[in-house]
Scaffold this motif. Sequence first.
Motif, PDB file in Angstrom:
ATOM      1  N   SER A 110      11.006   1.659  -7.863  1.00 25.41           N
ATOM      2  CA  SER A 110      11.009   1.687  -6.399  1.00 25.41           C
ATOM      3  C   SER A 110       9.944   0.770  -5.803  1.00 25.41           C
ATOM      4  O   SER A 110       8.783   0.778  -6.216  1.00 25.41           O
ATOM      5  CB  SER A 110      10.761   3.112  -5.895  1.00 25.41           C
ATOM      6  N   ILE A 111      10.345   0.019  -4.811  1.00 28.14           N
ATOM      7  CA  ILE A 111       9.426  -0.849  -4.077  1.00 28.14           C
ATOM      8  C   ILE A 111       8.524   0.023  -3.203  1.00 28.14           C
ATOM      9  O   ILE A 111       9.003   0.874  -2.446  1.00 28.14           O
ATOM     10  CB  ILE A 111      10.210  -1.845  -3.218  1.00 28.14           C
ATOM     11  N   ILE A 112       7.217  -0.176  -3.316  1.00 28.47           N
ATOM     12  CA  ILE A 112       6.243   0.542  -2.496  1.00 28.47           C
ATOM     13  C   ILE A 112       5.723  -0.416  -1.431  1.00 28.47           C
ATOM     14  O   ILE A 112       5.297  -1.534  -1.744  1.00 28.47           O
ATOM     15  CB  ILE A 112       5.080   1.077  -3.347  1.00 28.47           C
ATOM     16  N   GLN A 113       5.756   0.020  -0.171  1.00 30.66           N
ATOM     17  CA  GLN A 113       5.330  -0.820   0.947  1.00 30.66           C
ATOM     18  C   GLN A 113       4.165  -0.183   1.694  1.00 30.66           C
ATOM     19  O   GLN A 113       4.126   1.035   1.889  1.00 30.66           O
ATOM     20  CB  GLN A 113       6.490  -1.022   1.929  1.00 30.66           C
ATOM     21  N   TYR A 114       3.252  -1.049   2.141  1.00 31.62           N
ATOM     22  CA  TYR A 114       2.041  -0.604   2.848  1.00 31.62           C
ATOM     23  C   TYR A 114       1.840  -1.467   4.085  1.00 31.62           C
ATOM     24  O   TYR A 114       2.037  -2.683   4.045  1.00 31.62           O
ATOM     25  CB  TYR A 114       0.841  -0.731   1.906  1.00 31.62           C
ATOM     26  N   ALA A 115       1.442  -0.829   5.176  1.00 30.42           N
ATOM     27  CA  ALA A 115       1.128  -1.571   6.399  1.00 30.42           C
ATOM     28  C   ALA A 115      -0.080  -0.947   7.079  1.00 30.42           C
ATOM     29  O   ALA A 115      -0.300   0.265   7.003  1.00 30.42           O
ATOM     30  CB  ALA A 115       2.316  -1.570   7.356  1.00 30.42           C
ATOM     31  N   LYS A 116      -0.843  -1.796   7.742  1.00 35.92           N
ATOM     32  CA  LYS A 116      -2.012  -1.343   8.496  1.00 35.92           C
ATOM     33  C   LYS A 116      -1.945  -1.958   9.879  1.00 35.92           C
ATOM     34  O   LYS A 116      -1.850  -3.180  10.022  1.00 35.92           O
ATOM     35  CB  LYS A 116      -3.297  -1.754   7.795  1.00 35.92           C
ATOM     36  N   LEU A 117      -1.973  -1.113  10.904  1.00 37.97           N
ATOM     37  CA  LEU A 117      -1.872  -1.575  12.284  1.00 37.97           C
ATOM     38  C   LEU A 117      -2.786  -0.738  13.168  1.00 37.97           C
ATOM     39  O   LEU A 117      -2.618   0.478  13.264  1.00 37.97           O
ATOM     40  CB  LEU A 117      -0.420  -1.460  12.774  1.00 37.97           C
TER      41      LEU A 117
END
Length: 371
Positions: A229-236
Amino acid sequence: MENGMNKNSFEIDFLNVASPKSGDAITIKMTVNGVVRIHVVDGGFQLTGEKICDFLETYYGVTDKIDYVVVTHNDGDHAGGLRAVLEKYEVGALYMLRPWVYADELIDGFKRWRIPENLEKELRSAYPNLDALEKIALEKGIEIKEPFQGTSIGEFTVLWPSKDDYFELIYDSDKTPEVHEDAYDGVEAVKVASEAYSKLLDSAQAYISAKWGVELFPKKDTSAENNMSIIQYAKLDGKEILLTGDAGKKALSSAYNYVTERFGSPKITHFQVPHHGSRNNVDTQILDSWLGKVLDAMPGKDETLFSAIVCASKKDKKHPRKTVIRAIIHRGGHIGSTEESNKRFQYNAPKREGWSAYPSMQYPTQCEPLN
């Protein structure tokens, strides 16, 4: 100074896939510096597809275009509904890992295969959902991109898998042909829990009482397929989002090491609970890393430290596990489930008529035994 329509914002919706079995279907509308992007991650089952399209049009104002579609992995409860999405909209890019693309590089690791074209056919057969999505994308001229570790997808960064890790998981998968013993290049691959062990867990009807802070996680990891599974991270604006698909211990541990090296220690504020709340995907150490240590006592209603959502069906008796719900609350998490309705994370987003903040699940005073 940002104000009005120029405020950064996001809406991350976890859709009820309307199935007796659990599945993932996530839509994202994110505005950064006045630029709006629409991002779809997984699509539940095939029958979920039209629901996703209706949701995009009703709540995001989508008419004919979306920016990104991400397929975390092949499973039908994640990839199925994306066929309708690809067919209906103009899509900026499809992010999807296709094992047959690497047949030339993989073939030396397999015992029975010598011709890459034959291995390609075998892998397409083993991953039919990905094959179907590729055919639609090629027919419509949608660009397919490789979401390996470090890839940017809008505001998100892919934390897992790297190409090398992905190859190891392909070799280790039950779906793929028998491999040479040295195909792993000396790295111990993740093993699927034995059938007998899985049946034992599933048949456990009795729960045991457990005090605050007690966590009982099996040592076994989830399957190689889930760990793809592709793991995605974002910071905003100080908000940190982690989308996990069905990722397990191997994937989440490696993703944590990568994010720490690249961005510093994360402080997750919005967390997708992996694999519908299965207890084979996480353990105390992994959750301590991503979400913080177990608190001394249950936090009050206004003292939660992060939001969490688990994608689970009400009729799915296996998910989410009580052990996992407890572990999220142990760390100050406010956890909701899609079992009865859609749920969402939001920041600076417009109010929706008839929508309200989701209630947190009750803290279970019992958990599954280790057996």
